[in-house]
Structures are given as structure tokens and as C-alpha cells.
Design a protein around this motif. Structure first.
Motif, PDB file in Angstrom:
ATOM      1  N   UNK A 177     -21.480  21.371 -21.308  1.00 23.37           N
ATOM      2  CA  UNK A 177     -21.431  22.456 -22.428  1.00 23.37           C
ATOM      3  C   UNK A 177     -20.129  22.730 -22.223  1.00 23.37           C
ATOM      4  N   UNK A 178     -19.463  22.934 -23.496  1.00 26.40           N
ATOM      5  CA  UNK A 178     -18.102  23.456 -23.571  1.00 26.40           C
ATOM      6  C   UNK A 178     -18.235  25.088 -23.703  1.00 26.40           C
ATOM      7  N   UNK A 179     -17.202  25.561 -23.430  1.00 28.55           N
ATOM      8  CA  UNK A 179     -17.180  27.157 -23.348  1.00 28.55           C
ATOM      9  C   UNK A 179     -17.765  27.710 -24.682  1.00 28.55           C
ATOM     10  N   UNK A 180     -17.547  27.308 -25.791  1.00 30.73           N
ATOM     11  CA  UNK A 180     -18.143  28.060 -26.883  1.00 30.73           C
ATOM     12  C   UNK A 180     -19.702  27.883 -26.910  1.00 30.73           C
TER      13      UNK A 180
ATOM     14  N   UNK B 203     -17.074  44.417 -14.399  1.00 32.05           N
ATOM     15  CA  UNK B 203     -16.299  43.472 -13.709  1.00 32.05           C
ATOM     16  C   UNK B 203     -15.549  42.986 -15.005  1.00 32.05           C
ATOM     17  N   UNK B 204     -14.278  43.265 -15.004  1.00 29.64           N
ATOM     18  CA  UNK B 204     -13.429  43.050 -16.068  1.00 29.64           C
ATOM     19  C   UNK B 204     -12.644  41.690 -15.961  1.00 29.64           C
ATOM     20  N   UNK B 205     -12.546  40.974 -17.112  1.00 29.63           N
ATOM     21  CA  UNK B 205     -12.017  39.865 -17.139  1.00 29.63           C
ATOM     22  C   UNK B 205     -11.829  39.414 -18.637  1.00 29.63           C
TER      23      UNK B 205
ATOM     24  N   UNK C 121     -18.202  34.371 -17.183  1.00 30.39           N
ATOM     25  CA  UNK C 121     -17.733  33.251 -17.534  1.00 30.39           C
ATOM     26  C   UNK C 121     -16.225  33.252 -16.765  1.00 30.39           C
ATOM     27  N   UNK C 122     -15.544  31.974 -16.408  1.00 26.91           N
ATOM     28  CA  UNK C 122     -13.862  31.984 -16.097  1.00 26.91           C
ATOM     29  C   UNK C 122     -13.377  32.612 -17.213  1.00 26.91           C
ATOM     30  N   UNK C 123     -12.076  32.952 -17.176  1.00 30.93           N
ATOM     31  CA  UNK C 123     -11.297  33.353 -17.888  1.00 30.93           C
ATOM     32  C   UNK C 123     -11.147  32.523 -19.048  1.00 30.93           C
ATOM     33  N   UNK C 124     -10.992  31.270 -18.825  1.00 31.68           N
ATOM     34  CA  UNK C 124     -10.744  30.232 -19.582  1.00 31.68           C
ATOM     35  C   UNK C 124     -12.031  30.123 -20.809  1.00 31.68           C
TER      36      UNK C 124
END
Length: 209
Positions: free
Chosen positions: A15-18, A85-87, A139-142
């Protein structure tokens, strides 16, 4: 501590980020309600600041002070075990996290539009589970969508990352839904069993059901 999460919608391999974000948005309100109604989590909020150095009248210190563990941020000798946790400009609030010395076991009832018994097909199930585990984690930043007005400032997640899954049991069944539904449609019933790895006063709230 045990509770159940549910998901209805598409779940794709790789699955993609969206797509992962859309899944995450289904879990967010369920976890928000858990934090609101669970008495143990309310008690934990009152005991969220834990010292990292011993001394009267402190009877125990945070587990990160153990010599064989990597240290966590310890401003002024205290750890906020519930610190967001800030990201990517957003604050994520995971339940299963290292600051609480927690892990979780998952038991997933996996309904999909496939014939019963076809558990592994070219790794498809494994790849779908990877998408799910990513959506249950920070999630990762990306993977954080940019300029999305539907994203709240505080996003509730099950866990800090998927390395905190200590066990996973899968039971698959045929999903009965509308005939013209997507082949990617699933219904998931996820039973979560939170486990304490290093018992302390501040994580004792997770020792019951």
C-alpha cells in the motif's frame, strides 16, 4: 490489557502512503475512544512523569535508566511516558511504546474476497499485513500527507513501530459483501493483547484485561 480494533475497506499489497493514511484514519477515533473510556489509561495520565534517578521519596526509576538499555530523552531527570512523538509537524500518540516498556500480540480475523483456505498466494497476505502494520504505527516522514485539512494535530496510533509486535495470529475467512465490490475489500477484527516487558509501577495499569 486487551481490546479490539476493526477495519472495513480496501487493504492492498504494498500500500502507498495515501492508502496507509486512510487506514490509519479509521483506527484513530477507535483509539481516541479507548483513551477516553478506559480507567487504567486515565490513571496512567496522572502518573505519566517518572524520575530517572533514585532518591527519597522516589522508590523506583524509569526502565531506561537500566544500564543495558538505550537511554531515552530525560529532561531535568524525568521522563514523560506519554509524551507525543512529533513528526512532520504532527503529534502522534502511540499506545504501545518504548517509554512504557510495552509490546503487543495481535490476533486478526481476516475476511477477504478469496476462497477459504487460500492463505498464502505469492506472499500477497504477507504484503497486505505489512500495509496493515504500517497503518497501525507512526508513519515515516515520507508517509505523512502534505496540506491535508482532514489531518488532526494529534493522531492516535496503536504502536510506535511494528517492531513492537511480539506475536501475530491470523485466521482467514471469505468476505461476503456486495458482488461488485473491490477485490481488495477486507474486514478485519484485530484483538490486541498488550504485554509489559519490564514491570514497573507506571505500567502496572496494563497487567490486567
Amino acid at each position: 490489557m486487551r481490546f479490539t480494533l476493526t477495519y472495513d475497506g480496501e487493504l492492498r499489497s504494498q500500500g502507498n502512503p495515501k492508502q496507509k493514511w486512510a487506514i490509519r484514519q479509521q483506527f484513530d477515533p477507535q483509539l481516541q475512544e479507548l483513551w477516553r473510556i478506559n480507567p487504567a489509561l486515565a490513571d496512567l495520565d496522572y502518573a505519566r512523569h517518572v524520575p530517572t534517578t533514585p532518591g527519597f521519596p522516589v522508590w523506583e526509576v524509569h526502565h531506561s535508566a537500566d544500564k543495558h538499555l538505550p537511554s531515552l530523552p530525560q529532561p531535568n531527570g524525568w521522563v514523560d511516558v506519554l509524551s507525543p512523538i512529533e513528526k512532520g509537524g504532527k503529534k502522534f500518540i502511540p499506545l504501545v511504546r518504548e517509554s512504557l516498556a510495552l509490546r503487543c500480540g495481535l490476533k486478526i480475523t481476516f475476511l477477504r474476497k478469496e476462497e477459504p483456505g487460500k492463505v498464502y498466494q505469492g506472499g500477497d497476505l504477507d504484503n497486505r499485513l505489512k500495509t496493515l502494520f504500517d497503518a497501525l504505527s507512526i508513519p515515516t516522514l515520507e508517509q505523512i500527507p502534505k496540506d491535508d485539512p482532514l489531518i488532526s494535530d494529534n493522531v492516535y496510533c496503536l504502536m510506535e513501530d511494528d517492531s513492537m509486535i511480539s506475536s501475530c495470529e491470523i485466521e482467514t475467512h471469505r468476505l461476503l459483501s456486495k458482488p461488485d465490490g473491490s477485490k481488495h475489500d477486507v474486514r478485519l477484527i484485530i484483538e490486541v493483547d498488550i504485554k509489559v516487558t519490564k514491570p514497573r509501577n507506571y505500567n502496572q495499569f496494563f497487567l490486567g484485561d
